[in-house]
Design a protein around this motif. Structure first.
Motif, PDB file in Angstrom:
ATOM      1  N   LEU A  82       0.836  -1.202   0.000  1.00  0.00           N
ATOM      2  CA  LEU A  82       0.000   0.000   0.000  1.00  0.00           C
ATOM      3  C   LEU A  82       0.867   1.247   0.000  1.00  0.00           C
ATOM      4  N   PRO A  83       0.431   2.323  -0.626  1.00  0.00           N
ATOM      5  CA  PRO A  83       1.183   3.580  -0.580  1.00  0.00           C
ATOM      6  C   PRO A  83       1.214   4.136   0.841  1.00  0.00           C
ATOM      7  N   SER A  84       2.240   4.888   1.147  1.00  0.00           N
ATOM      8  CA  SER A  84       2.331   5.549   2.443  1.00  0.00           C
ATOM      9  C   SER A  84       1.164   6.515   2.622  1.00  0.00           C
ATOM     10  N   CYS A  85       0.695   6.657   3.840  1.00  0.00           N
ATOM     11  CA  CYS A  85      -0.421   7.543   4.206  1.00  0.00           C
ATOM     12  C   CYS A  85      -1.767   7.043   3.692  1.00  0.00           C
ATOM     13  N   THR A  86      -1.883   5.745   3.424  1.00  0.00           N
ATOM     14  CA  THR A  86      -3.191   5.208   3.053  1.00  0.00           C
ATOM     15  C   THR A  86      -4.124   5.283   4.253  1.00  0.00           C
ATOM     16  N   ARG A  87      -5.302   5.832   4.015  1.00  0.00           N
ATOM     17  CA  ARG A  87      -6.214   6.058   5.140  1.00  0.00           C
ATOM     18  C   ARG A  87      -7.144   4.885   5.379  1.00  0.00           C
ATOM     19  N   GLU A  88      -7.613   4.210   4.324  1.00  0.00           N
ATOM     20  CA  GLU A  88      -8.535   3.109   4.522  1.00  0.00           C
ATOM     21  C   GLU A  88      -8.541   2.191   3.311  1.00  0.00           C
ATOM     22  N   LEU A  89      -9.107   0.999   3.506  1.00  0.00           N
ATOM     23  CA  LEU A  89      -9.379   0.072   2.410  1.00  0.00           C
ATOM     24  C   LEU A  89     -10.891  -0.055   2.281  1.00  0.00           C
ATOM     25  N   HIS A  90     -11.415   0.196   1.093  1.00  0.00           N
ATOM     26  CA  HIS A  90     -12.834   0.024   0.878  1.00  0.00           C
ATOM     27  C   HIS A  90     -13.161  -1.470   0.844  1.00  0.00           C
ATOM     28  N   ARG A  91     -14.199  -1.877   1.592  1.00  0.00           N
ATOM     29  CA  ARG A  91     -14.524  -3.299   1.731  1.00  0.00           C
ATOM     30  C   ARG A  91     -15.373  -3.822   0.583  1.00  0.00           C
ATOM     31  N   THR A  92     -15.832  -2.958  -0.323  1.00  0.00           N
ATOM     32  CA  THR A  92     -16.764  -3.386  -1.374  1.00  0.00           C
ATOM     33  C   THR A  92     -16.078  -3.687  -2.705  1.00  0.00           C
ATOM     34  N   THR A  93     -14.782  -3.467  -2.814  1.00  0.00           N
ATOM     35  CA  THR A  93     -14.103  -3.718  -4.081  1.00  0.00           C
ATOM     36  C   THR A  93     -13.823  -5.207  -4.270  1.00  0.00           C
ATOM     37  N   CYS A  94     -13.748  -5.641  -5.500  1.00  0.00           N
ATOM     38  CA  CYS A  94     -13.433  -7.042  -5.796  1.00  0.00           C
ATOM     39  C   CYS A  94     -12.049  -7.421  -5.284  1.00  0.00           C
ATOM     40  N   ALA A  95     -11.105  -6.489  -5.408  1.00  0.00           N
ATOM     41  CA  ALA A  95      -9.741  -6.768  -4.962  1.00  0.00           C
ATOM     42  C   ALA A  95      -9.714  -7.080  -3.466  1.00  0.00           C
ATOM     43  N   PHE A  96     -10.448  -6.289  -2.671  1.00  0.00           N
ATOM     44  CA  PHE A  96     -10.449  -6.545  -1.225  1.00  0.00           C
ATOM     45  C   PHE A  96     -11.143  -7.862  -0.911  1.00  0.00           C
ATOM     46  N   ARG A  97     -12.246  -8.133  -1.585  1.00  0.00           N
ATOM     47  CA  ARG A  97     -12.972  -9.367  -1.301  1.00  0.00           C
ATOM     48  C   ARG A  97     -12.152 -10.607  -1.647  1.00  0.00           C
ATOM     49  N   LEU A  98     -11.404 -10.553  -2.745  1.00  0.00           N
ATOM     50  CA  LEU A  98     -10.537 -11.669  -3.098  1.00  0.00           C
ATOM     51  C   LEU A  98      -9.420 -11.833  -2.067  1.00  0.00           C
ATOM     52  N   PHE A  99      -8.833 -10.699  -1.658  1.00  0.00           N
ATOM     53  CA  PHE A  99      -7.781 -10.769  -0.646  1.00  0.00           C
ATOM     54  C   PHE A  99      -8.332 -11.312   0.669  1.00  0.00           C
ATOM     55  N   ALA A 100      -9.525 -10.850   1.070  1.00  0.00           N
ATOM     56  CA  ALA A 100     -10.127 -11.312   2.319  1.00  0.00           C
ATOM     57  C   ALA A 100     -10.421 -12.808   2.269  1.00  0.00           C
ATOM     58  N   ALA A 101     -10.898 -13.303   1.129  1.00  0.00           N
ATOM     59  CA  ALA A 101     -11.183 -14.728   0.994  1.00  0.00           C
ATOM     60  C   ALA A 101      -9.905 -15.558   1.094  1.00  0.00           C
ATOM     61  N   PHE A 102      -8.842 -15.087   0.454  1.00  0.00           N
ATOM     62  CA  PHE A 102      -7.569 -15.797   0.515  1.00  0.00           C
ATOM     63  C   PHE A 102      -7.006 -15.766   1.939  1.00  0.00           C
ATOM     64  N   ALA A 103      -7.090 -14.609   2.596  1.00  0.00           N
ATOM     65  CA  ALA A 103      -6.609 -14.503   3.973  1.00  0.00           C
ATOM     66  C   ALA A 103      -7.400 -15.417   4.902  1.00  0.00           C
ATOM     67  N   ALA A 104      -8.707 -15.545   4.671  1.00  0.00           N
ATOM     68  CA  ALA A 104      -9.525 -16.421   5.499  1.00  0.00           C
ATOM     69  C   ALA A 104      -9.097 -17.885   5.354  1.00  0.00           C
ATOM     70  N   MET A 105      -8.760 -18.291   4.143  1.00  0.00           N
ATOM     71  CA  MET A 105      -8.300 -19.667   3.941  1.00  0.00           C
ATOM     72  C   MET A 105      -6.968 -19.902   4.650  1.00  0.00           C
ATOM     73  N   ILE A 106      -6.068 -18.933   4.536  1.00  0.00           N
ATOM     74  CA  ILE A 106      -4.774 -19.052   5.209  1.00  0.00           C
ATOM     75  C   ILE A 106      -4.959 -19.107   6.725  1.00  0.00           C
ATOM     76  N   ALA A 107      -6.004 -18.421   7.223  1.00  0.00           N
ATOM     77  CA  ALA A 107      -6.223 -18.314   8.671  1.00  0.00           C
ATOM     78  C   ALA A 107      -6.965 -19.502   9.262  1.00  0.00           C
ATOM     79  N   LEU A 108      -7.449 -20.429   8.440  1.00  0.00           N
ATOM     80  CA  LEU A 108      -8.256 -21.541   8.960  1.00  0.00           C
ATOM     81  C   LEU A 108      -7.544 -22.354  10.050  1.00  0.00           C
ATOM     82  N   PRO A 109      -6.271 -22.740   9.889  1.00  0.00           N
ATOM     83  CA  PRO A 109      -5.604 -23.472  10.983  1.00  0.00           C
ATOM     84  C   PRO A 109      -5.535 -22.655  12.272  1.00  0.00           C
ATOM     85  N   THR A 110      -5.307 -21.341  12.141  1.00  0.00           N
ATOM     86  CA  THR A 110      -5.272 -20.477  13.325  1.00  0.00           C
ATOM     87  C   THR A 110      -6.622 -20.447  14.023  1.00  0.00           C
TER      88      THR A 110
END
Length: 433
Positions: free
Chosen positions: A136-164
């Protein structure tokens, strides 16, 4: 420009600051000397009703029981500029000794078994979050939760987090079994079932809050900002402590109706006056430290040395609250644990509302409400917390325009919980702040 930044989640852009914004503070950010606190010429935004009560509670993450209790507290509040008197009850020393003995006997072997495994399984998730923050660029204030990019990242992170998540669930269920076994045993032997029923009154307003289970996007954003501030390796240890230790500290030590006669205790901290800054300047600085997803490198390095640091990200577009994370550590700056919160942003106008109840009688204007729900096992306290500018009145007028942190927390009067040196208790709060 400064006004837009101060709107928080309501108006902040997901794009980073421009180069000019990085290099210079907003135009009005210059010391102007002492000035009186704000006197509203009309109904303040947080008292203006623009939506129905049901919609407001949904936007703010509130419950009927919580708001009924809060209004009752508001009606009796007189002086919020000093702590409530709180004397220890020496008759509860036996309960303290029992609590400490069981806690040591359970947590020490549990930590030895769970820490290495937990840190190993969650390290990939921490590295993934750190990589995303690094991109992310410096001074990024927020991530919008409705974009496809965020949803794909969130889904991948959730799979990685399953053992945790699986290991954290096992840890929590073991805590539940040991908690009820030894709590019911003590309550029965001490004939304390009447006290158990009376203690439910203190807990009732804080049950049934929004569940962490249905706020996965919030959790990812909050952890992303926290990992950027702490670093992936340090954050791995801190998150392991959250899963392994915090539920036990919350339920068995701090809010245990089987052992203690629980009450609501008011605690207040007010900083020294910041009269050399305007209210807008103070709010602007606080937003950059606490709310922004990725501060600039210089500020991030400074924040990593703090031994307590909250991060309350901008809420998504469909509500005014979001999951936040508090980073706790040692005096030397080493992080020890994360704490998850439900944070309401006064500047956020999502849903067409700014309305929120303000409990403190000495608040100048609201900034953040931080709810510590009883059904949130990953914060060791239970109660209603505010963070905002203070008038200091009536008992500390020299602290006008200081930062205040009033807290209405569920606690008891046992000697252990009244000591300021007892770690992770209400009595220890002054040492933290």
């Amino acid at each position: 420009w400064g006004e837009v930044c101060l709107q928080g989640g309501a108006m902040a852009d997901s794009a980073p600051c421009s180069e000019a914004e990085k290099e210079a503070p907003p135009p009005q950010f210059q010391a102007t000397g002492p000035a009186p606190v704000t006197a509203w010429s009309e109904t303040p935004p947080h008292e203006t009703k623009t939506v129905s009560e049901a919609i407001r509670m949904r936007l703010n993450g509130e419950t009927c029981a919580m708001m009924e209790h809060a209004r009752a507290v508001k009606a009796t509040v007189t002086d919020c500029s000093v702590d409530q008197p709180w004397d220890a009850d020496q008759r509860l020393v036996i309960a303290d000794l029992y609590m400490l003995a069981v806690s040591c006997a359970w947590l020490l072997p549990k930590a030895l078994v769970f820490y290495p495994v937990m840190m190993f399984v969650q390290l990939p998730m921490m590295l993934l979050l750190a990589s995303r923050a690094w991109a992310l660029p410096s001074c990024t204030r927020e991530l919008h939760r409705t974009t496809c990019a965020f949803r794909l990242f969130a889904a991948f992170a959730a799979m990685i987090a399953l053992p945790t998540l699986l290991l954290a669930s096992v840890s929590y269920l073991l805590d539940v079994v040991v908690y009820y076994t030894f709590s019911v045993l003590y309550c029965t032997l001490a004939c304390n079932w009447g006290g158990y029923c009376r203690a439910q009154k203190a807990l009732r307003p804080y049950r049934g809050g929004p569940s962490l289970l249905w706020a996965g996007g919030d959790m990812i954003v909050a952890l992303l900002g926290a990992v950027h501030r702490q670093g992936p390796l340090e954050a791995t240890f801190m998150l392991a402590s959250t899963w392994i230790l915090i539920p036990w500290v919350k339920y068995f030590i701090n809010a245990n109706p089987f052992l203690y006669p629980l009450e609501e205790r008011f605690v207040q901290q007010i900083s020294t006056s910041m009269q050399d800054m305007t209210e807008e300047q103070i709010t602007y600085a606080a937003e950059r430290v606490v709310v922004d997803l990725k501060p600039n490198d210089e500020l991030t390095k400074e924040l990593d040395s703090w031994w307590f640091l909250p991060h309350y990200p901008h809420p998504p577009s469909w509500k005014r609250w979001a999951i936040g994370v508090q980073c706790g550590g040692s005096r030397c700056g080493n992080g020890l644990f994360f704490l998850f919160t439900h944070s309401l942003h006064a500047a956020c106008g999502h849903g067409g509302s700014h309305e929120q109840l303000l409990l403190s009688s000495c608040a100048v204007r609201p900034w953040k409400r931080v709810m510590l729900w009883y059904n949130n096992p990953y914060h060791f306290l239970t109660g209603w917390v505010e963070a905002q500018l203070s008038s200091g009145l009536p008992s500390q007028p020299d602290k006008c325009r200081g930062g205040e942190h009033p807290m209405w927390l569920v606690s008891c009067r046992s000697p252990w919980h009244c000591r300021r040196k007892s770690p992770l208790t209400v009595g220890y709060i002054d040492a933290i702040f």
